[in-house]
Enzyme design. Sequence first.
Site, mmCIF file in Angstrom:
data_model
loop_
_atom_site.group_PDB
_atom_site.id
_atom_site.type_symbol
_atom_site.label_atom_id
_atom_site.label_comp_id
_atom_site.label_asym_id
_atom_site.label_seq_id
_atom_site.Cartn_x
_atom_site.Cartn_y
_atom_site.Cartn_z
ATOM 1 N N ASN A 13 1.072 -1.291 -0.104
ATOM 2 C CA ASN A 13 0.064 0.041 -0.122
ATOM 3 C C ASN A 13 0.962 1.390 0.131
ATOM 4 O O ASN A 13 1.574 1.635 1.030
ATOM 5 C CB ASN A 13 -1.024 -0.153 1.384
ATOM 6 C CG ASN A 13 -1.761 1.358 1.420
ATOM 7 O OD1 ASN A 13 -1.674 2.114 0.410
ATOM 8 N ND2 ASN A 13 -2.355 1.481 2.444
ATOM 9 N N TRP A 14 1.196 1.781 -1.158
ATOM 10 C CA TRP A 14 2.018 2.803 -1.156
ATOM 11 C C TRP A 14 1.341 4.139 -0.757
ATOM 12 O O TRP A 14 2.089 5.158 -0.414
ATOM 13 C CB TRP A 14 2.362 3.083 -2.724
ATOM 14 C CG TRP A 14 3.008 2.182 -3.479
ATOM 15 C CD1 TRP A 14 3.177 0.853 -3.130
ATOM 16 C CD2 TRP A 14 3.655 2.041 -4.923
ATOM 17 N NE1 TRP A 14 3.755 -0.159 -3.968
ATOM 18 C CE2 TRP A 14 4.125 1.011 -4.873
ATOM 19 C CE3 TRP A 14 3.628 3.187 -5.716
ATOM 20 C CZ2 TRP A 14 4.900 0.775 -6.357
ATOM 21 C CZ3 TRP A 14 4.208 2.767 -6.928
ATOM 22 C CH2 TRP A 14 4.772 1.620 -7.028
ATOM 23 N N LYS A 15 0.238 4.223 -0.212
ATOM 24 C CA LYS A 15 -0.450 5.433 0.182
ATOM 25 C C LYS A 15 -0.274 6.542 -0.627
ATOM 26 O O LYS A 15 -0.156 6.414 -1.763
ATOM 27 C CB LYS A 15 0.067 5.823 1.653
ATOM 28 C CG LYS A 15 -0.233 4.257 2.547
ATOM 29 C CD LYS A 15 -0.086 4.662 4.141
ATOM 30 C CE LYS A 15 -0.290 3.515 4.629
ATOM 31 N NZ LYS A 15 -0.122 3.511 6.239
ATOM 32 N N HIS A 105 -9.693 0.948 4.301
ATOM 33 C CA HIS A 105 -8.165 1.083 5.200
ATOM 34 C C HIS A 105 -8.612 2.230 6.619
ATOM 35 O O HIS A 105 -9.378 2.919 6.321
ATOM 36 C CB HIS A 105 -7.181 1.877 4.291
ATOM 37 C CG HIS A 105 -5.780 1.741 5.034
ATOM 38 N ND1 HIS A 105 -5.601 2.766 5.843
ATOM 39 C CD2 HIS A 105 -4.885 0.934 4.758
ATOM 40 C CE1 HIS A 105 -4.330 2.400 6.353
ATOM 41 N NE2 HIS A 105 -3.767 1.480 5.810
ATOM 42 N N GLU A 107 -7.204 4.606 7.326
ATOM 43 C CA GLU A 107 -6.778 6.065 7.079
ATOM 44 C C GLU A 107 -8.138 6.487 6.325
ATOM 45 O O GLU A 107 -8.501 7.842 6.685
ATOM 46 C CB GLU A 107 -5.684 6.187 6.397
ATOM 47 C CG GLU A 107 -4.376 6.080 7.364
ATOM 48 C CD GLU A 107 -3.394 5.305 6.785
ATOM 49 O OE1 GLU A 107 -2.965 5.551 5.276
ATOM 50 O OE2 GLU A 107 -2.100 5.025 7.288
ATOM 51 N N GLU A 177 -5.401 -4.817 10.501
ATOM 52 C CA GLU A 177 -4.575 -3.947 10.650
ATOM 53 C C GLU A 177 -4.883 -3.478 11.993
ATOM 54 O O GLU A 177 -5.693 -2.468 11.943
ATOM 55 C CB GLU A 177 -4.558 -2.976 9.448
ATOM 56 C CG GLU A 177 -4.124 -3.564 8.011
ATOM 57 C CD GLU A 177 -3.619 -2.723 7.433
ATOM 58 O OE1 GLU A 177 -2.538 -2.798 6.730
ATOM 59 O OE2 GLU A 177 -4.134 -1.622 6.985
ATOM 60 N N GLY A 183 2.334 2.316 10.912
ATOM 61 C CA GLY A 183 2.934 3.584 10.821
ATOM 62 C C GLY A 183 3.829 3.717 12.001
ATOM 63 O O GLY A 183 4.333 4.861 12.219
ATOM 64 N N SER A 223 3.477 -1.981 10.308
ATOM 65 C CA SER A 223 4.794 -1.973 10.540
ATOM 66 C C SER A 223 5.387 -3.275 10.384
ATOM 67 O O SER A 223 6.308 -3.857 10.874
ATOM 68 C CB SER A 223 5.080 -1.805 11.943
ATOM 69 O OG SER A 223 4.793 -0.369 12.399
ATOM 70 N N GLY A 244 2.791 -1.321 4.216
ATOM 71 C CA GLY A 244 2.631 0.292 4.151
ATOM 72 C C GLY A 244 3.994 0.783 3.686
ATOM 73 O O GLY A 244 4.646 0.952 2.559
ATOM 74 N N GLY A 245 4.644 1.619 4.717
ATOM 75 C CA GLY A 245 5.947 2.226 4.672
ATOM 76 C C GLY A 245 6.990 1.531 3.847
ATOM 77 O O GLY A 245 7.795 1.879 3.175
HETATM 78 P P1 PGA Z 1 2.784 0.285 7.892
HETATM 79 O O1 PGA Z 1 1.291 0.524 7.248
HETATM 80 O O2 PGA Z 1 3.325 -0.926 7.160
HETATM 81 O O3 PGA Z 1 3.446 1.610 7.422
HETATM 82 O O4 PGA Z 1 2.543 0.422 9.145
HETATM 83 C C1 PGA Z 1 0.281 -0.322 6.910
HETATM 84 C C2 PGA Z 1 -0.843 0.077 6.327
HETATM 85 O O5 PGA Z 1 -1.339 1.187 6.568
HETATM 86 O O6 PGA Z 1 -1.444 -0.784 5.389
#
Ligand code: PGA
Length: 265
Positions: A13-15, A105, A107, A177, A183, A223, A244-245
């Site tokens: 997930n590149w956000k 998600h 977010e 999640e 994050g 994470s 994510g990150g």
């Molecule tokens: P993260 O994000 O790996 O940066 O914790 C995961 C996600 O939001 O899908």
Amino acid sequence: MTTPTRTAIIAGNWKMHYGPSLATSFTHEILPRLGELVQQYPHILCILCPPAISLLAVREALVAQPFPRIELGAQNMYFEEKGAFTGEISPTMVRELCSAVILGHSERRTYFGETDELVNKKARAALKHNLRPIVCIGENPEEHEAGMTEQVIRFQVQYSLSHFPAQQVKEVVIAYEPIWAIGTGKAATPAGAGQVIQLIRQLFAHMYGSEAASTLRILYGGSVTSDNISEFIAHPDIDGALVGGASIKPDFVEIVHKTIEVMRQ
Ligand code: PGA
């Protein structure tokens, strides 16, 4: 660890990172090694999920160097097929480029007010249009602290994952999640995540039967890096990761590498 009946999924997930130019160069950077790894091992599927505006650029990069089992996913979509919905993209538009879509998600739920009901409409629209929905659920830090994880998960499963047609339910992917792990660098423990994932599978079995639950892929997200992926993959209930990150760095390739290493054992 997942079984060959449940192919592992590593989704990135590149956000809101990488517009078309950077998305193209990053895809070209990771693709040769990623493709080589995935080609050597058939029980893994990688899904790259760039921002909507970069989907076409990444699709073009994937077409230029085609590898099996490296697919493209969107990070969101609306449930209607077309119309006056400024700023949204529809399932048919997403389907032109992608095979999957991340939905609900945390977010999106936190910053854009998405409810379980809306997430459910989107997931049903995804299935209708032959897209694999990756539906995210998970408790927030306060709920976690208050010991409410099970209650929250029961609610989210019931309302985000209901009314799926029986023939398409096998396409559904769930990402557990916990929001406190996203994050933050503080991943859940594999045992802790595994326990919640077992509950999710049980709830899914009540809704769709034990056969559908046994093939359902449930990913862990929060994470995940190449330092901890092996422990998650080694857990019998965890079928992969939503990253994510680390998905916008070459570390993503290392995550896939380590996943394959554990699965091969
Ligand atoms: P993260 O994000 O790996 O940066 O914790 C995961 C996600 O939001 O899908």
